[in-house]
Design a protein around this motif. Structure first.
Motif, PDB file in Angstrom:
ATOM      1  N   GLU A 229     -54.681 -40.003  36.607  1.00 39.66           N
ATOM      2  CA  GLU A 229     -55.790 -40.531  35.819  1.00 39.66           C
ATOM      3  C   GLU A 229     -55.335 -40.928  34.425  1.00 39.66           C
ATOM      4  O   GLU A 229     -55.713 -41.988  33.908  1.00 39.66           O
ATOM      5  CB  GLU A 229     -56.887 -39.468  35.750  1.00 39.66           C
ATOM      6  N   GLN A 230     -54.496 -40.090  33.789  1.00 37.27           N
ATOM      7  CA  GLN A 230     -54.055 -40.380  32.426  1.00 37.27           C
ATOM      8  C   GLN A 230     -53.129 -41.582  32.374  1.00 37.27           C
ATOM      9  O   GLN A 230     -53.214 -42.408  31.458  1.00 37.27           O
ATOM     10  CB  GLN A 230     -53.347 -39.151  31.840  1.00 37.27           C
ATOM     11  N   ARG A 231     -52.240 -41.731  33.362  1.00 36.45           N
ATOM     12  CA  ARG A 231     -51.341 -42.884  33.376  1.00 36.45           C
ATOM     13  C   ARG A 231     -52.111 -44.175  33.612  1.00 36.45           C
ATOM     14  O   ARG A 231     -51.796 -45.216  33.024  1.00 36.45           O
ATOM     15  CB  ARG A 231     -50.266 -42.694  34.449  1.00 36.45           C
ATOM     16  N   LEU A 232     -53.096 -44.140  34.495  1.00 33.63           N
ATOM     17  CA  LEU A 232     -53.917 -45.329  34.711  1.00 33.63           C
ATOM     18  C   LEU A 232     -54.643 -45.723  33.435  1.00 33.63           C
ATOM     19  O   LEU A 232     -54.687 -46.904  33.065  1.00 33.63           O
ATOM     20  CB  LEU A 232     -54.930 -45.061  35.825  1.00 33.63           C
ATOM     21  N   LEU A 233     -55.223 -44.750  32.749  1.00 34.16           N
ATOM     22  CA  LEU A 233     -55.949 -45.036  31.516  1.00 34.16           C
ATOM     23  C   LEU A 233     -55.025 -45.640  30.469  1.00 34.16           C
ATOM     24  O   LEU A 233     -55.361 -46.627  29.809  1.00 34.16           O
ATOM     25  CB  LEU A 233     -56.585 -43.756  30.983  1.00 34.16           C
TER      26      LEU A 233
ATOM     27  N   LEU B 201     -44.081 -50.255  31.727  1.00 39.27           N
ATOM     28  CA  LEU B 201     -43.335 -50.153  32.986  1.00 39.27           C
ATOM     29  C   LEU B 201     -42.729 -48.763  33.093  1.00 39.27           C
ATOM     30  O   LEU B 201     -42.359 -48.150  32.085  1.00 39.27           O
ATOM     31  CB  LEU B 201     -42.199 -51.186  33.029  1.00 39.27           C
ATOM     32  N   PRO B 202     -42.570 -48.254  34.330  1.00 37.29           N
ATOM     33  CA  PRO B 202     -41.822 -47.006  34.519  1.00 37.29           C
ATOM     34  C   PRO B 202     -40.380 -47.206  34.050  1.00 37.29           C
ATOM     35  O   PRO B 202     -39.838 -48.313  34.152  1.00 37.29           O
ATOM     36  CB  PRO B 202     -41.884 -46.773  36.033  1.00 37.29           C
ATOM     37  N   PRO B 203     -39.737 -46.161  33.527  1.00 37.50           N
ATOM     38  CA  PRO B 203     -38.367 -46.312  33.013  1.00 37.50           C
ATOM     39  C   PRO B 203     -37.397 -46.916  34.018  1.00 37.50           C
ATOM     40  O   PRO B 203     -36.536 -47.719  33.651  1.00 37.50           O
ATOM     41  CB  PRO B 203     -37.976 -44.872  32.649  1.00 37.50           C
ATOM     42  N   ASP B 204     -37.494 -46.538  35.294  1.00 37.32           N
ATOM     43  CA  ASP B 204     -36.548 -47.082  36.270  1.00 37.32           C
ATOM     44  C   ASP B 204     -36.746 -48.579  36.476  1.00 37.32           C
ATOM     45  O   ASP B 204     -35.789 -49.318  36.723  1.00 37.32           O
ATOM     46  CB  ASP B 204     -36.647 -46.342  37.599  1.00 37.32           C
TER      47      ASP B 204
ATOM     48  N   ALA C 284     -52.214 -47.289  30.992  1.00 35.42           N
ATOM     49  CA  ALA C 284     -51.800 -48.634  31.401  1.00 35.42           C
ATOM     50  C   ALA C 284     -52.912 -49.653  31.164  1.00 35.42           C
ATOM     51  O   ALA C 284     -52.661 -50.775  30.715  1.00 35.42           O
ATOM     52  CB  ALA C 284     -51.395 -48.636  32.868  1.00 35.42           C
ATOM     53  N   VAL C 285     -54.150 -49.274  31.451  1.00 35.79           N
ATOM     54  CA  VAL C 285     -55.283 -50.186  31.236  1.00 35.79           C
ATOM     55  C   VAL C 285     -55.418 -50.519  29.753  1.00 35.79           C
ATOM     56  O   VAL C 285     -55.603 -51.686  29.375  1.00 35.79           O
ATOM     57  CB  VAL C 285     -56.579 -49.570  31.786  1.00 35.79           C
ATOM     58  N   HIS C 286     -55.318 -49.518  28.887  1.00 34.09           N
ATOM     59  CA  HIS C 286     -55.440 -49.776  27.455  1.00 34.09           C
ATOM     60  C   HIS C 286     -54.275 -50.603  26.931  1.00 34.09           C
ATOM     61  O   HIS C 286     -54.465 -51.485  26.084  1.00 34.09           O
ATOM     62  CB  HIS C 286     -55.559 -48.460  26.696  1.00 34.09           C
ATOM     63  N   SER C 287     -53.057 -50.351  27.441  1.00 29.57           N
ATOM     64  CA  SER C 287     -51.909 -51.164  27.033  1.00 29.57           C
ATOM     65  C   SER C 287     -52.115 -52.622  27.423  1.00 29.57           C
ATOM     66  O   SER C 287     -51.870 -53.543  26.635  1.00 29.57           O
ATOM     67  CB  SER C 287     -50.625 -50.631  27.674  1.00 29.57           C
ATOM     68  N   ALA C 288     -52.573 -52.848  28.667  1.00 34.25           N
ATOM     69  CA  ALA C 288     -52.818 -54.215  29.132  1.00 34.25           C
ATOM     70  C   ALA C 288     -53.904 -54.886  28.314  1.00 34.25           C
ATOM     71  O   ALA C 288     -53.802 -56.063  27.955  1.00 34.25           O
ATOM     72  CB  ALA C 288     -53.191 -54.202  30.613  1.00 34.25           C
ATOM     73  N   ALA C 289     -54.974 -54.153  27.997  1.00 33.58           N
ATOM     74  CA  ALA C 289     -56.081 -54.731  27.219  1.00 33.58           C
ATOM     75  C   ALA C 289     -55.627 -55.141  25.825  1.00 33.58           C
ATOM     76  O   ALA C 289     -56.145 -56.109  25.254  1.00 33.58           O
ATOM     77  CB  ALA C 289     -57.224 -53.725  27.132  1.00 33.58           C
ATOM     78  N   ARG C 290     -54.647 -54.427  25.269  1.00 37.22           N
ATOM     79  CA  ARG C 290     -54.105 -54.782  23.943  1.00 37.22           C
ATOM     80  C   ARG C 290     -53.085 -55.910  24.038  1.00 37.22           C
ATOM     81  O   ARG C 290     -52.550 -56.353  23.020  1.00 37.22           O
ATOM     82  CB  ARG C 290     -53.447 -53.557  23.301  1.00 37.22           C
ATOM     83  N   GLY C 291     -52.781 -56.353  25.273  1.00 35.67           N
ATOM     84  CA  GLY C 291     -51.777 -57.398  25.442  1.00 35.67           C
ATOM     85  C   GLY C 291     -50.360 -56.871  25.450  1.00 35.67           C
ATOM     86  O   GLY C 291     -49.408 -57.633  25.306  1.00 35.67           O
ATOM     87  N   GLU C 292     -50.208 -55.560  25.643  1.00 35.48           N
ATOM     88  CA  GLU C 292     -48.889 -54.946  25.669  1.00 35.48           C
ATOM     89  C   GLU C 292     -48.461 -54.687  27.109  1.00 35.48           C
ATOM     90  O   GLU C 292     -49.275 -54.702  28.029  1.00 35.48           O
ATOM     91  CB  GLU C 292     -48.911 -53.626  24.878  1.00 35.48           C
ATOM     92  N   GLY C 293     -47.178 -54.425  27.302  1.00 33.51           N
ATOM     93  CA  GLY C 293     -46.657 -54.136  28.626  1.00 33.51           C
ATOM     94  C   GLY C 293     -46.345 -52.660  28.785  1.00 33.51           C
ATOM     95  O   GLY C 293     -46.130 -51.946  27.799  1.00 33.51           O
TER      96      GLY C 293
END
Length: 251
Positions: A140-144, A157-160, A146-155
């Motif tokens: 749940e926390q990772r999804l949240l 990705l998992p380290p690998d 990622a959604v906020h990063s995308a909404a800000r126009g940021e990327g």
């Protein structure tokens, strides 16, 4: 810092998987999870509202469904829009859905992926996916986040995947540099005009010598153009390159 709630749509071919994603997101106070529109509703939106306007109905005569749709449109217009998409693998149906989500809209996509081959990774980045999460790590926390990063126009990705992406971009840059001797600078993604010209003639059945005569290049230059293109876009042979160009609308 986002000052508005983020509107989120959730997309998955499996209804149970989609329900699981929604359950992770729907209770977050900073998110507004919208119901996914049906094919009929999307077609109606593309046709526009002219037909409804022509009927001349008053506000009081609008159905509950129409009012809900109007409210949804207002929320999408006033808030950052993010689509969360679940895909076990990147196949033809997945790429078609990505194109639909990103076509003509200021919408960011978070991809929850089961697996990603190296060519798939570059493809989804090229399509405009802003954040990627491995399915087995989609808390749940990772999804949240990622959604906020995308909404800000940021990327995000998992380290690998960051390491794999950097390695592949490095290889593609070297292939691009090698292909630059074929005349002009080739793009990192997509196709340069000279590459499109060569593939169009190839699709017409011309061989290397005939293509070189038509384009006023040496045969070696034509071979270099095609080799650099196929290396950069991970295409297996000339027929695959022609098929790719046709599918992507270059020729």
């Amino acid at each position: 810092m986002l000052t508005k709630r983020v509107t989120v749509t959730v997309h998955a071919s499996d209804p149970l998987s989609r329900a699981g994603l929604i359950s992770h997101l729907r209770h977050q106070p900073s998110l507004d999870v919208l119901p996914e529109r049906t094919e009929g509703e999307r077609a109606g939106e593309e046709r526009g509202d002219g037909e409804r306007a022509g009927r001349g109905r008053t506000e009081g005569e609008r159905t509950d469904r129409e009012r809900a749709e109007g409210e949804r449109v207002e929320r999408e217009r006033d808030s950052p829009a993010v689509a969360v998409m679940l895909a076990d693998r990147i196949d033809e149906s997945t790429t078609a859905e990505l194109r639909r989500l990103l076509r003509g809209r200021d919408q960011r996509v978070v991809l929850v992926a089961g697996e990603l081959r190296e060519p798939d990774l570059l493809s989804v980045v090229e399509y405009g996916v802003r954040a990627i999460i491995w399915r087995h790590q989609a808390t749940e926390q990772r999804l949240l986040s990622a959604v906020h990063s995308a909404a800000r126009g940021e990327g995000e990705l998992p380290p690998d995947l960051v390491s794999r992406l950097l390695n592949q971009v490095g290889r593609l840059r070297r292939a691009t540099a090698a292909g630059a001797t074929a005349g002009g600078t080739a793009p990192l993604f997509g196709m340069a005009p000279r590459e499109v010209d060569a593939l169009r003639l190839l699709a017409e059945g011309l061989d290397t010598r005939q293509i070189s005569e038509r384009l006023a290049y040496s045969e070696r230059t034509v071979k270099n153009i095609l080799h650099a293109l196929m290396t950069r876009l991970q295409l297996t042979n000339r027929a695959h390159a022609v098929a790719y160009a046709l599918r992507e609308g270059y020729i």
